[in-house]
Design a protein around this motif. Structure first.
Motif, PDB file in Angstrom:
ATOM      1  N   VAL A 235       0.833  -1.195   0.000  1.00 66.17           N
ATOM      2  CA  VAL A 235       0.000   0.000   0.000  1.00 66.17           C
ATOM      3  C   VAL A 235       0.875   1.255   0.000  1.00 66.17           C
ATOM      4  CG1 VAL A 235      -1.905   1.212   1.127  1.00 66.17           C
ATOM      5  CG2 VAL A 235      -1.720  -1.280   1.332  1.00 66.17           C
ATOM      6  N   ALA A 236       0.571   2.185  -0.916  1.00 67.19           N
ATOM      7  CA  ALA A 236       1.306   3.447  -1.021  1.00 67.19           C
ATOM      8  C   ALA A 236       0.963   4.362   0.157  1.00 67.19           C
ATOM      9  CB  ALA A 236       0.974   4.124  -2.343  1.00 67.19           C
ATOM     10  N   PRO A 237       1.783   5.400   0.393  1.00 72.52           N
ATOM     11  CA  PRO A 237       1.536   6.305   1.527  1.00 72.52           C
ATOM     12  C   PRO A 237       0.172   6.986   1.504  1.00 72.52           C
ATOM     13  CG  PRO A 237       3.728   6.660   0.636  1.00 72.52           C
ATOM     14  CD  PRO A 237       3.037   5.727  -0.299  1.00 72.52           C
ATOM     15  N   ASP A 238      -0.406   7.175   0.309  1.00 67.84           N
ATOM     16  CA  ASP A 238      -1.715   7.812   0.212  1.00 67.84           C
ATOM     17  C   ASP A 238      -2.863   6.815   0.321  1.00 67.84           C
ATOM     18  OD1 ASP A 238      -1.516   6.495  -2.188  1.00 67.84           O
ATOM     19  OD2 ASP A 238      -1.914   8.251  -3.447  1.00 67.84           O
ATOM     20  N   GLY A 239      -2.527   5.541   0.574  1.00 68.68           N
ATOM     21  CA  GLY A 239      -3.557   4.516   0.732  1.00 68.68           C
ATOM     22  C   GLY A 239      -3.921   3.774  -0.533  1.00 68.68           C
ATOM     23  N   THR A 240      -3.173   3.971  -1.621  1.00 71.62           N
ATOM     24  CA  THR A 240      -3.443   3.275  -2.879  1.00 71.62           C
ATOM     25  C   THR A 240      -2.824   1.880  -2.863  1.00 71.62           C
ATOM     26  OG1 THR A 240      -3.481   5.358  -4.105  1.00 71.62           O
ATOM     27  CG2 THR A 240      -3.139   3.337  -5.381  1.00 71.62           C
ATOM     28  N   PRO A 241      -3.618   0.828  -3.098  1.00 73.46           N
ATOM     29  CA  PRO A 241      -3.044  -0.520  -3.128  1.00 73.46           C
ATOM     30  C   PRO A 241      -2.404  -0.855  -4.474  1.00 73.46           C
ATOM     31  CG  PRO A 241      -5.416  -0.637  -3.397  1.00 73.46           C
ATOM     32  CD  PRO A 241      -5.090   0.809  -3.183  1.00 73.46           C
ATOM     33  N   TRP A 242      -1.292  -1.569  -4.402  1.00 72.28           N
ATOM     34  CA  TRP A 242      -0.650  -2.169  -5.556  1.00 72.28           C
ATOM     35  C   TRP A 242      -0.665  -3.685  -5.323  1.00 72.28           C
ATOM     36  CZ3 TRP A 242       3.440   0.516  -8.862  1.00 72.28           C
ATOM     37  CH2 TRP A 242       3.356   1.910  -8.750  1.00 72.28           C
ATOM     38  N   VAL A 243      -0.919  -4.467  -6.369  1.00 70.52           N
ATOM     39  CA  VAL A 243      -0.959  -5.919  -6.191  1.00 70.52           C
ATOM     40  C   VAL A 243      -0.096  -6.623  -7.232  1.00 70.52           C
ATOM     41  CG1 VAL A 243      -3.288  -5.846  -5.195  1.00 70.52           C
ATOM     42  CG2 VAL A 243      -2.999  -6.273  -7.657  1.00 70.52           C
ATOM     43  N   ASP A 269       6.757 -10.514  -5.464  1.00 70.26           N
ATOM     44  CA  ASP A 269       6.281  -9.787  -4.285  1.00 70.26           C
ATOM     45  C   ASP A 269       6.534  -8.303  -4.510  1.00 70.26           C
ATOM     46  OD1 ASP A 269       5.091  -9.448  -1.805  1.00 70.26           O
ATOM     47  OD2 ASP A 269       6.945  -9.753  -0.685  1.00 70.26           O
ATOM     48  N   ILE A 270       5.835  -7.476  -3.731  1.00 72.22           N
ATOM     49  CA  ILE A 270       5.923  -6.027  -3.886  1.00 72.22           C
ATOM     50  C   ILE A 270       5.991  -5.368  -2.518  1.00 72.22           C
ATOM     51  CG2 ILE A 270       3.393  -5.800  -4.001  1.00 72.22           C
ATOM     52  CD1 ILE A 270       3.903  -3.498  -6.064  1.00 72.22           C
ATOM     53  N   GLY A 271       6.768  -4.275  -2.429  1.00 76.26           N
ATOM     54  CA  GLY A 271       6.872  -3.504  -1.196  1.00 76.26           C
ATOM     55  C   GLY A 271       6.903  -2.021  -1.513  1.00 76.26           C
ATOM     56  N   ILE A 272       6.313  -1.213  -0.622  1.00 75.69           N
ATOM     57  CA  ILE A 272       6.263   0.240  -0.821  1.00 75.69           C
ATOM     58  C   ILE A 272       6.666   0.932   0.476  1.00 75.69           C
ATOM     59  CG2 ILE A 272       4.836   2.213  -1.494  1.00 75.69           C
ATOM     60  CD1 ILE A 272       2.989   0.299  -2.946  1.00 75.69           C
ATOM     61  N   GLY A 273       7.584   1.897   0.379  1.00 74.38           N
ATOM     62  CA  GLY A 273       8.050   2.620   1.549  1.00 74.38           C
ATOM     63  C   GLY A 273       7.169   3.808   1.882  1.00 74.38           C
ATOM     64  N   ALA A 274       7.367   4.364   3.071  1.00 77.10           N
ATOM     65  CA  ALA A 274       6.587   5.527   3.505  1.00 77.10           C
ATOM     66  C   ALA A 274       6.869   6.758   2.650  1.00 77.10           C
ATOM     67  CB  ALA A 274       6.885   5.827   4.973  1.00 77.10           C
ATOM     68  N   ASN A 275       7.982   6.746   1.899  1.00 83.16           N
ATOM     69  CA  ASN A 275       8.283   7.870   1.001  1.00 83.16           C
ATOM     70  C   ASN A 275       7.740   7.635  -0.412  1.00 83.16           C
ATOM     71  OD1 ASN A 275       9.998   5.896   0.056  1.00 83.16           O
ATOM     72  ND2 ASN A 275      11.768   7.248  -0.165  1.00 83.16           N
ATOM     73  N   GLY A 276       7.045   6.516  -0.609  1.00 77.98           N
ATOM     74  CA  GLY A 276       6.440   6.219  -1.908  1.00 77.98           C
ATOM     75  C   GLY A 276       7.270   5.346  -2.823  1.00 77.98           C
ATOM     76  N   ALA A 277       8.489   4.971  -2.426  1.00 82.43           N
ATOM     77  CA  ALA A 277       9.332   4.122  -3.268  1.00 82.43           C
ATOM     78  C   ALA A 277       8.720   2.730  -3.392  1.00 82.43           C
ATOM     79  CB  ALA A 277      10.737   4.029  -2.685  1.00 82.43           C
ATOM     80  N   VAL A 278       8.617   2.243  -4.636  1.00 82.47           N
ATOM     81  CA  VAL A 278       7.989   0.949  -4.921  1.00 82.47           C
ATOM     82  C   VAL A 278       9.035  -0.010  -5.469  1.00 82.47           C
ATOM     83  CG1 VAL A 278       6.171  -0.249  -6.191  1.00 82.47           C
ATOM     84  CG2 VAL A 278       5.834   2.130  -5.463  1.00 82.47           C
ATOM     85  N   PHE A 279       9.116  -1.193  -4.876  1.00 83.43           N
ATOM     86  CA  PHE A 279      10.058  -2.219  -5.323  1.00 83.43           C
ATOM     87  C   PHE A 279       9.324  -3.545  -5.506  1.00 83.43           C
ATOM     88  CE2 PHE A 279      12.627   0.828  -3.041  1.00 83.43           C
ATOM     89  CZ  PHE A 279      13.836   0.882  -3.719  1.00 83.43           C
ATOM     90  N   VAL A 280       9.836  -4.345  -6.442  1.00 87.54           N
ATOM     91  CA  VAL A 280       9.373  -5.730  -6.558  1.00 87.54           C
ATOM     92  C   VAL A 280      10.595  -6.634  -6.623  1.00 87.54           C
ATOM     93  CG1 VAL A 280       7.221  -5.163  -7.738  1.00 87.54           C
ATOM     94  CG2 VAL A 280       9.279  -5.698  -9.095  1.00 87.54           C
ATOM     95  N   THR A 281      10.388  -7.867  -6.274  1.00 87.96           N
ATOM     96  CA  THR A 281      11.379  -8.889  -6.560  1.00 87.96           C
ATOM     97  C   THR A 281      10.790  -9.749  -7.666  1.00 87.96           C
ATOM     98  OG1 THR A 281      12.678 -10.732  -5.655  1.00 87.96           O
ATOM     99  CG2 THR A 281      10.526 -10.325  -4.644  1.00 87.96           C
ATOM    100  N   GLY A 282      11.545  -9.896  -8.773  1.00 92.53           N
ATOM    101  CA  GLY A 282      10.994 -10.605  -9.924  1.00 92.53           C
ATOM    102  C   GLY A 282      11.973 -10.664 -11.080  1.00 92.53           C
ATOM    103  N   MET A 283      11.439 -10.794 -12.291  1.00 94.16           N
ATOM    104  CA  MET A 283      12.275 -10.917 -13.482  1.00 94.16           C
ATOM    105  C   MET A 283      11.709 -10.053 -14.603  1.00 94.16           C
ATOM    106  SD  MET A 283      13.181 -15.001 -13.733  1.00 94.16           S
ATOM    107  CE  MET A 283      11.470 -15.478 -13.890  1.00 94.16           C
ATOM    108  N   LYS A 284      12.575  -9.638 -15.511  1.00 98.48           N
ATOM    109  CA  LYS A 284      12.134  -8.998 -16.751  1.00 98.48           C
ATOM    110  C   LYS A 284      12.170 -10.021 -17.886  1.00 98.48           C
ATOM    111  CE  LYS A 284      12.404  -4.039 -16.454  1.00 98.48           C
ATOM    112  NZ  LYS A 284      12.700  -2.813 -17.211  1.00 98.48           N
ATOM    113  N   LEU A 285      11.477  -9.713 -18.955  1.00 97.81           N
ATOM    114  CA  LEU A 285      11.399 -10.615 -20.097  1.00 97.81           C
ATOM    115  C   LEU A 285      12.797 -10.934 -20.618  1.00 97.81           C
ATOM    116  CD1 LEU A 285       9.431 -12.052 -22.022  1.00 97.81           C
ATOM    117  CD2 LEU A 285       9.572 -10.044 -23.519  1.00 97.81           C
TER     118      LEU A 285
END
Length: 333
Positions: A235-243, A269-285
């Motif tokens: 969930v982003a700092p403004d309350g927006t969910p990412w899935v 998996d996905i994680g979001i910091g209190a400053n809005g930074a969004v990270f995932v662990t995964g792969m690119k094509l």
């Protein structure tokens, strides 16, 4: 003749007594039980000085931010680095040293959650029960402290530093500082934003390619979110969910009935910091390795950090990714 003999005896006795006394009270060195030590941050060790009680020694550390030592000679490793421990006799001019190298704390876990206040909780690898899951610990200053009476498989942390967890049997629990409070409903994952907004992935499959239902906590009950499904949530700092959904695609809620796809990454998996930074662990094509990626709003794409990722990720308040690698070892960026 008798007087001379008596005087000689007295001189011999005094001389002998002086020698014994000097041998007893004039140790010429200090020998420590360790001259080199390697310790993980958060661990400790006892230094002992031969022929001395610990209270007869002045113990010092050349860098007490790396490792400290108390008046009894007990070392506490604090952070990565090297320091020199010195033992000095309080009575005599003799010293001894021990070089202490502190390595990072190795933390193993199944999941990690970081709150907006910086509180860090780890779901461990030691099973508590077949229905609850694994131990829950708080990580503070390189020390793990287990929370009582609960086990879980997923964790998120609210802005006040309190963990919310999902158990192996899909129960949802909230810690209030002393006890665990059961919430209604069931879930498979949970996420909390810096503003306190709480979302969960339910355990009802609503799409064979998307995954399970998405729910929002309104303070008393769970409300079903529209037109999307997932397996992991943040969930982003403004309350927006990412899935992240069952097909490993990333979606962001737009605030109405639409969810925007965030293409070009195959996420686990996905994680979001209190400053809005969004990270995932995964792969690119085209990649065969799991990496950590950060969302870039400027080019609307994912930036590869070129570090090996894993299965679970969270983000510190200032935007640093922490994740568990394929061996369940905590890594930081």
């Amino acid at each position: 003749m008798n007087k001379l003999f008596t005087l000689l005896l007295i001189l011999i006795a005094v001389s002998a007594g002086s020698c014994v006394k000097n041998a007893d009270v004039q140790p010429d060195s200090i020998t420590l039980n360790y001259t080199d030590l390697t310790l993980q941050a958060g661990s400790g060790k006892q230094l002992l000085a031969s022929r001395y009680d610990a209270t007869q020694i002045i113990w010092t550390s050349s860098d007490s931010t790396v490792a400290s030592i108390n008046e009894k000679g007990v070392i506490m490793a604090l952070k990565e680095g090297t320091t020199l421990m010195t033992a000095k006799s309080k009575q005599y001019n003799v010293t001894a040293t021990c070089t202490v190298k502190v390595t990072p704390l190795i933390v193993e876990g199944k999941d990690i959650g970081i709150g907006a206040d910086g509180s860090v909780f780890i779901i461990g690898t030691d099973s508590t029960s077949a229905s609850s899951g694994y131990s829950i610990s708080k990580l503070v200053n390189n020390t793990l402290t287990k929370l009582p009476d609960c086990g879980a498989v997923r964790v998120a942390v609210d802005p006040k530093g309190m963990p919310w967890v999902v158990t192996k049997s899909h129960s949802i629990l909230k810690y209030n500082g002393t006890t665990w409070v059961a919430l209604p409903g069931t879930a498979t994952d949970i996420g909390i934003g810096a503003n306190g907004a709480v979302y969960a992935i339910g355990n009802i499959e609503v799409s064979p390619t998307g995954g399970n239902n998405i729910m929002r906590w309104n303070g008393t009950a769970w409300e079903t979110m529209p037109d999307c499904a997932g397996t992991r949530i943040a969930v982003a700092p403004d309350g927006t969910p990412w899935v992240v959904n069952k097909s490993n695609l990333v979606y962001k809620y737009t605030g109405n009935y639409l969810w925007d796809p965030m293409y070009n990454v195959y996420a686990y998996d996905i994680g979001i910091g209190a400053n809005g930074a969004v990270f995932v662990t995964g792969m690119k094509l085209g990649s065969n390795d799991i990496h950590v990626y950060q969302w870039n709003n400027f080019n609307y794409d994912w930036t590869d950090l070129n570090v090996l990722g894993g299965t679970n990720i969270s983000v510190t308040p200032d935007g640093h990714a922490w994740w568990l690698d394929k061996n369940n070892i905590l890594q930081k960026r």
